[in-house]
Scaffold this motif. Sequence first.
Motif, mmCIF file in Angstrom:
data_model
loop_
_atom_site.group_PDB
_atom_site.id
_atom_site.type_symbol
_atom_site.label_atom_id
_atom_site.label_comp_id
_atom_site.label_asym_id
_atom_site.label_seq_id
_atom_site.Cartn_x
_atom_site.Cartn_y
_atom_site.Cartn_z
ATOM 1 N N LEU A 1 9.710 3.480 4.893
ATOM 2 C CA LEU A 1 9.469 4.157 3.688
ATOM 3 C C LEU A 1 9.828 3.611 2.385
ATOM 4 C CD1 LEU A 1 9.973 7.641 5.320
ATOM 5 C CD2 LEU A 1 7.752 6.565 4.720
ATOM 6 N N ALA A 2 11.154 2.958 2.309
ATOM 7 C CA ALA A 2 11.660 2.450 1.481
ATOM 8 C C ALA A 2 11.120 1.092 0.839
ATOM 9 C CB ALA A 2 13.106 2.120 1.410
ATOM 10 N N LEU A 3 10.467 0.401 1.734
ATOM 11 C CA LEU A 3 9.658 -0.692 1.378
ATOM 12 C C LEU A 3 8.322 -0.429 0.897
ATOM 13 C CD1 LEU A 3 10.493 -3.467 4.477
ATOM 14 C CD2 LEU A 3 10.995 -3.467 1.705
ATOM 15 N N GLY A 4 7.713 0.664 1.426
ATOM 16 C CA GLY A 4 6.570 1.152 1.157
ATOM 17 C C GLY A 4 6.664 1.541 -0.409
ATOM 18 N N ALA A 5 7.527 2.375 -0.742
ATOM 19 C CA ALA A 5 7.814 3.142 -1.884
ATOM 20 C C ALA A 5 8.285 2.017 -2.957
ATOM 21 C CB ALA A 5 8.965 4.004 -2.008
ATOM 22 N N LEU A 6 8.941 0.847 -2.623
ATOM 23 C CA LEU A 6 9.238 -0.027 -3.606
ATOM 24 C C LEU A 6 8.120 -0.791 -3.943
ATOM 25 C CD1 LEU A 6 11.681 -1.594 -5.099
ATOM 26 C CD2 LEU A 6 11.984 -3.209 -3.012
ATOM 27 N N TRP A 7 7.139 -1.193 -2.710
ATOM 28 C CA TRP A 7 6.015 -2.053 -3.083
ATOM 29 C C TRP A 7 5.024 -1.243 -3.857
ATOM 30 C CZ3 TRP A 7 0.927 -1.449 -2.076
ATOM 31 C CH2 TRP A 7 0.069 -2.434 -2.300
ATOM 32 N N TRP A 8 4.962 0.121 -3.662
ATOM 33 C CA TRP A 8 3.877 0.960 -4.448
ATOM 34 C C TRP A 8 4.381 1.103 -5.937
ATOM 35 C CZ3 TRP A 8 -0.429 3.194 -3.658
ATOM 36 C CH2 TRP A 8 -0.919 4.129 -4.474
ATOM 37 N N TRP A 9 5.752 1.049 -6.246
ATOM 38 C CA TRP A 9 6.097 1.196 -7.793
ATOM 39 C C TRP A 9 6.041 0.034 -8.492
ATOM 40 C CZ3 TRP A 9 9.049 5.005 -4.858
ATOM 41 C CH2 TRP A 9 8.760 6.389 -5.178
ATOM 42 N N GLN A 10 6.607 -1.168 -7.656
ATOM 43 C CA GLN A 10 6.719 -2.451 -8.314
ATOM 44 C C GLN A 10 5.382 -3.028 -8.393
ATOM 45 O OE1 GLN A 10 9.637 -3.538 -9.671
ATOM 46 N NE2 GLN A 10 10.388 -1.699 -9.311
ATOM 47 N N GLN A 11 4.582 -3.120 -7.605
ATOM 48 C CA GLN A 11 3.188 -3.587 -7.521
ATOM 49 C C GLN A 11 3.470 -5.246 -7.500
ATOM 50 O OE1 GLN A 11 0.091 -2.559 -7.119
ATOM 51 N NE2 GLN A 11 0.986 -0.494 -6.761
ATOM 52 N N PRO A 12 4.354 -5.843 -6.633
ATOM 53 C CA PRO A 12 4.404 -7.229 -6.588
ATOM 54 C C PRO A 12 3.555 -8.010 -6.194
ATOM 55 C CG PRO A 12 5.207 -6.126 -4.498
ATOM 56 C CD PRO A 12 4.854 -4.947 -5.399
ATOM 57 N N ASN A 13 3.298 -9.400 -6.375
ATOM 58 C CA ASN A 13 2.186 -10.322 -6.048
ATOM 59 C C ASN A 13 2.023 -10.384 -4.719
ATOM 60 O OD1 ASN A 13 1.987 -10.584 -8.893
ATOM 61 N ND2 ASN A 13 3.130 -12.360 -8.941
ATOM 62 N N PHE B 1 1.204 -5.984 0.597
ATOM 63 C CA PHE B 1 2.109 -5.009 1.454
ATOM 64 C C PHE B 1 2.097 -5.291 2.950
ATOM 65 C CE2 PHE B 1 2.328 -0.964 4.039
ATOM 66 C CZ PHE B 1 3.722 -0.785 3.539
ATOM 67 N N TRP B 2 1.001 -5.754 3.445
ATOM 68 C CA TRP B 2 1.114 -6.323 4.618
ATOM 69 C C TRP B 2 2.221 -7.608 5.175
ATOM 70 C CZ3 TRP B 2 -0.036 -2.401 7.380
ATOM 71 C CH2 TRP B 2 -0.853 -1.556 6.937
ATOM 72 N N ALA B 3 2.482 -8.194 4.014
ATOM 73 C CA ALA B 3 3.507 -9.408 4.176
ATOM 74 C C ALA B 3 4.721 -8.707 4.293
ATOM 75 C CB ALA B 3 3.255 -10.192 3.132
ATOM 76 N N VAL B 4 5.187 -7.529 3.807
ATOM 77 C CA VAL B 4 6.497 -7.021 4.093
ATOM 78 C C VAL B 4 6.558 -5.900 4.946
ATOM 79 C CG1 VAL B 4 8.189 -5.786 2.466
ATOM 80 C CG2 VAL B 4 6.697 -7.310 1.519
ATOM 81 N N ALA B 5 5.193 -5.033 5.206
ATOM 82 C CA ALA B 5 5.353 -3.939 6.063
ATOM 83 C C ALA B 5 5.849 -4.318 7.615
ATOM 84 C CB ALA B 5 4.444 -3.173 6.204
ATOM 85 N N PRO B 6 5.604 -5.428 8.145
ATOM 86 C CA PRO B 6 5.951 -5.506 9.380
ATOM 87 C C PRO B 6 7.457 -5.766 9.948
ATOM 88 C CG PRO B 6 4.251 -7.108 8.980
ATOM 89 C CD PRO B 6 4.728 -6.415 7.680
ATOM 90 N N ILE B 7 8.356 -5.923 8.888
ATOM 91 C CA ILE B 7 9.634 -6.256 8.940
ATOM 92 C C ILE B 7 10.274 -4.940 9.675
ATOM 93 C CG2 ILE B 7 11.827 -6.633 7.872
ATOM 94 C CD1 ILE B 7 10.601 -8.068 5.477
ATOM 95 N N PRO B 8 10.359 -3.779 9.222
ATOM 96 C CA PRO B 8 10.762 -2.758 10.254
ATOM 97 C C PRO B 8 10.119 -2.738 11.385
ATOM 98 C CG PRO B 8 10.196 -1.983 8.021
ATOM 99 C CD PRO B 8 9.673 -3.250 8.012
ATOM 100 N N PHE B 9 8.967 -2.951 11.555
ATOM 101 C CA PHE B 9 8.439 -2.873 13.142
ATOM 102 C C PHE B 9 8.963 -3.981 13.742
ATOM 103 C CE2 PHE B 9 5.019 -0.775 10.647
ATOM 104 C CZ PHE B 9 4.984 0.412 11.293
ATOM 105 N N VAL B 10 9.239 -5.019 13.314
ATOM 106 C CA VAL B 10 9.895 -6.075 14.127
ATOM 107 C C VAL B 10 11.300 -5.524 14.444
ATOM 108 C CG1 VAL B 10 10.813 -8.405 14.110
ATOM 109 C CG2 VAL B 10 8.610 -8.028 13.181
ATOM 110 N N LEU B 11 12.063 -5.027 13.745
ATOM 111 C CA LEU B 11 13.373 -4.488 14.063
ATOM 112 C C LEU B 11 13.297 -3.257 15.090
ATOM 113 C CD1 LEU B 11 14.955 -4.273 10.690
ATOM 114 C CD2 LEU B 11 15.376 -5.912 12.179
ATOM 115 N N ALA B 12 12.358 -2.604 15.088
ATOM 116 C CA ALA B 12 11.983 -1.369 15.851
ATOM 117 C C ALA B 12 11.724 -1.932 17.361
ATOM 118 C CB ALA B 12 10.966 -0.461 15.280
ATOM 119 N N VAL B 13 11.201 -3.120 17.373
ATOM 120 C CA VAL B 13 10.938 -3.662 18.742
ATOM 121 C C VAL B 13 12.271 -4.007 19.383
ATOM 122 C CG1 VAL B 13 10.162 -5.735 19.907
ATOM 123 C CG2 VAL B 13 8.503 -4.635 18.308
#
Length: 151
Positions: free
Chosen positions: A22-34, A37-49
Amino acid sequence: MELRQSLKAIKAGYLLCLLLELALGALWWWQQPNVTFWAVAPIPFVLAVFVAIRHIRRRMTKITISSDRLHYETGLLSKVTRTVELIKVQDVRVSQTVSQRLFNIGDVSLETAGSSSRIVIDSVDGPQAVANHIMDMARAAGKMGDYSRPA
């Protein structure tokens, strides 16, 4: 009575992964980086594994206490089962680190007569109550065993 390892740390791990997503999604939404989102989103899922793997490992160890026996099972595909008569339980030990004491979890180890190895189950909820229950059951099994022997 069935005894398994505590899931408090596992639940905290899952919650941490969700909050990180949620924090990464919110940060990506407000910052609009280059970066997409799909480059950053899997990080928590990998940790969840990793949390899920630990969760499965914790669920694979179980102690079942009946009126006269203690059954210790471990394993997923291949199982190892050890059965101990409660009459032979000599010592029940509770070990807790500072962080375990905060969450009321601890390690319970059993010493039995005629055996050189201990039975240890890590991270049990309410370890002192569990140890007291095992000792009470062992005493009751000992008294019952005394009455069943011929004089």
